[in-house]
Enzyme design. Structure first.
Site, PDB file in Angstrom:
ATOM      1  N   ASP A  26       0.716  -1.341  -0.007  1.00  0.00           N
ATOM      2  CA  ASP A  26      -0.034  -0.069  -0.113  1.00  0.00           C
ATOM      3  C   ASP A  26       0.681   1.198  -0.064  1.00  0.00           C
ATOM      4  O   ASP A  26       1.963   1.217   0.592  1.00  0.00           O
ATOM      5  CB  ASP A  26      -0.968  -0.138   1.102  1.00  0.00           C
ATOM      6  N   HIS A  43       2.745   3.326  -9.051  1.00  0.00           N
ATOM      7  CA  HIS A  43       2.520   2.065  -9.265  1.00  0.00           C
ATOM      8  C   HIS A  43       3.707   1.279  -9.889  1.00  0.00           C
ATOM      9  O   HIS A  43       4.235   0.172  -9.459  1.00  0.00           O
ATOM     10  CB  HIS A  43       1.240   1.689 -10.171  1.00  0.00           C
ATOM     11  N   LEU A 137      11.674 -19.896  -4.827  1.00  0.00           N
ATOM     12  CA  LEU A 137      10.588 -19.145  -4.165  1.00  0.00           C
ATOM     13  C   LEU A 137       9.431 -19.075  -4.942  1.00  0.00           C
ATOM     14  O   LEU A 137       9.649 -19.203  -6.324  1.00  0.00           O
ATOM     15  CB  LEU A 137      11.134 -17.699  -4.172  1.00  0.00           C
TER      16      LEU A 137
HETATM   17  C1  FPP Z   1      -1.861   0.268  -3.301  1.00  0.00           C
HETATM   18  O1  FPP Z   1      -1.398   1.565  -3.436  1.00  0.00           O
HETATM   19  C2  FPP Z   1      -1.464  -0.459  -4.456  1.00  0.00           C
HETATM   20  C3  FPP Z   1      -2.211  -0.956  -5.570  1.00  0.00           C
HETATM   21  C4  FPP Z   1      -3.619  -0.884  -5.373  1.00  0.00           C
HETATM   22  C5  FPP Z   1      -1.656  -1.678  -6.574  1.00  0.00           C
HETATM   23  C6  FPP Z   1      -0.282  -2.470  -6.281  1.00  0.00           C
HETATM   24  C7  FPP Z   1       0.320  -2.580  -7.415  1.00  0.00           C
HETATM   25  C8  FPP Z   1       1.681  -2.608  -7.820  1.00  0.00           C
HETATM   26  C9  FPP Z   1       2.582  -2.719  -6.571  1.00  0.00           C
HETATM   27  C10 FPP Z   1       2.448  -2.521  -8.986  1.00  0.00           C
HETATM   28  C11 FPP Z   1       1.756  -3.464  -9.696  1.00  0.00           C
HETATM   29  C12 FPP Z   1       2.194  -5.152  -9.556  1.00  0.00           C
HETATM   30  C13 FPP Z   1       2.890  -6.041 -10.120  1.00  0.00           C
HETATM   31  C14 FPP Z   1       2.941  -7.167  -9.853  1.00  0.00           C
HETATM   32  C15 FPP Z   1       3.113  -5.479 -11.554  1.00  0.00           C
HETATM   33  P1  FPP Z   1      -2.361   2.736  -3.667  1.00  0.00           P
HETATM   34  O2  FPP Z   1      -2.593   3.263  -5.079  1.00  0.00           O
HETATM   35  O3  FPP Z   1      -3.632   2.189  -2.813  1.00  0.00           O
HETATM   36  O4  FPP Z   1      -1.856   3.829  -2.937  1.00  0.00           O
HETATM   37  P2  FPP Z   1      -2.394   5.034  -1.931  1.00  0.00           P
HETATM   38  O5  FPP Z   1      -3.262   4.518  -0.690  1.00  0.00           O
HETATM   39  O6  FPP Z   1      -1.410   5.734  -1.340  1.00  0.00           O
HETATM   40  O7  FPP Z   1      -3.181   5.671  -2.788  1.00  0.00           O
END
Ligand code: FPP
Length: 246
Positions: A26, A43, A137
């Site tokens: 997150d 992201h 892994l």
């Molecule tokens: C949460 O941060 C993250 C997500 C909803 C997406 C997670 C995606 C990745 C880490 C990258 C893609 C992964 C792969 C495997 C290619 P948020 O957007 O909720 O952050 P915020 O709470 O600060 O808005």
């Protein structure tokens, strides 16, 4: 196994490394906002951070890593952001296939991937097939994943097995439920990590976390590095897990 936590050298107990770590990655959006960048850049930085954490898990001998990349609730985000994450996933899965083979990482997805674009479903299948014999892994990427949806799909499968006479309703025990979840061959996570200061489970692995330890970090996911993972494992190792006993 030693690491430096900024103040002192810490030793991890190599006999007590969690077999399975699950992570709610997150804070990508806030990371980007702080830098006046679009959310997509957050992201992208998040996907890069994941590569570092995969290496860290391999270093200490974690066998399973499950990461929450896209939840059933994430469809509520703007179309632009969803497209951005899907594009990232497309390029990540392609790019990572060769590296996973070299790094001995076995990859698969959990969640209902049938809602993803067909080309993404296809490249996930290729990635799973290409890495199926890898052993160091196991990386499980949660995509269109929701714990409640997983339980709903599991209940449906079990009902179908009862209707077809494959099992009796009196046969249903906890192990039949575990076997019909997306995580059927994966041990339950001993440690769940969430970054960015939020302390919620957000529909992640609801059945599997019955006895998990939780570690919450204030760092935003793109800033979460190897030493942060080691710190989480160190904290885990210094807790006393009783599983409801004394
Ligand atoms: C949460 O941060 C993250 C997500 C909803 C997406 C997670 C995606 C990745 C880490 C990258 C893609 C992964 C792969 C495997 C290619 P948020 O957007 O909720 O952050 P915020 O709470 O600060 O808005």
């Amino acid at each position: 196994m030693f690491y430096f936590n900024g103040k002192e050298e810490i030793t991890l107990d190599s006999d007590n490394i969690p077999k399975h770590i699950a992570i709610i990655m997150d804070g990508n959006g806030r990371w980007a906002k702080k830098r006046l960048l679009p959310r997509k850049a957050g992201h992208k930085a998040g996907a890069d951070a994941l590569e570092g954490i995969i290496d860290a898990c391999k270093k200490i001998g974690v066998k399973h890593l499950t990461v929450y990349a896209f939840s059933t609730e994430n469809w509520k985000r703007s179309q632009e952001e969803i497209d951005g994450i899907m594009d990232l996933l497309r390029s990540y899965v392609k790019k990572y296939t060769e590296r996973a083979k070299k790094d001995d990482v076995k990859m698969d997805a959990i969640g209902d991937i049938t809602r993803l674009d067909l080309d993404i479903q296809e490249s996930i299948k290729n990635l799973t097939e290409a890495t199926k014999d890898k052993d160091t892994l196991n990386l499980h990427i949660a995509l269109n994943y929701g714990g409640r949806d997983e339980i709903r799909r599991c209940v449906k499968k079990i009902c179908e097995d009862v209707e077809s006479g494959k099992i009796l309703s009196s046969d249903i025990d906890e192990s039949i439920i575990s076997k019909n979840l997306d995580t059927s061959d994966i041990p339950d996570p001993e440690l769940v990590i969430r970054t960015s200061g939020e302390e919620r489970i957000s529909n992640f692995l609801l059945w599997q976390i019955a006895y998990s330890e939780f570690y919450f970090s204030d760092k935003l996911w793109p800033d979460f590095k190897e030493e942060d993972l080691f710190e989480a494992v160190y904290k885990y190792q210094n807790r006393n897990r009783r599983f409801g006993g004394r």
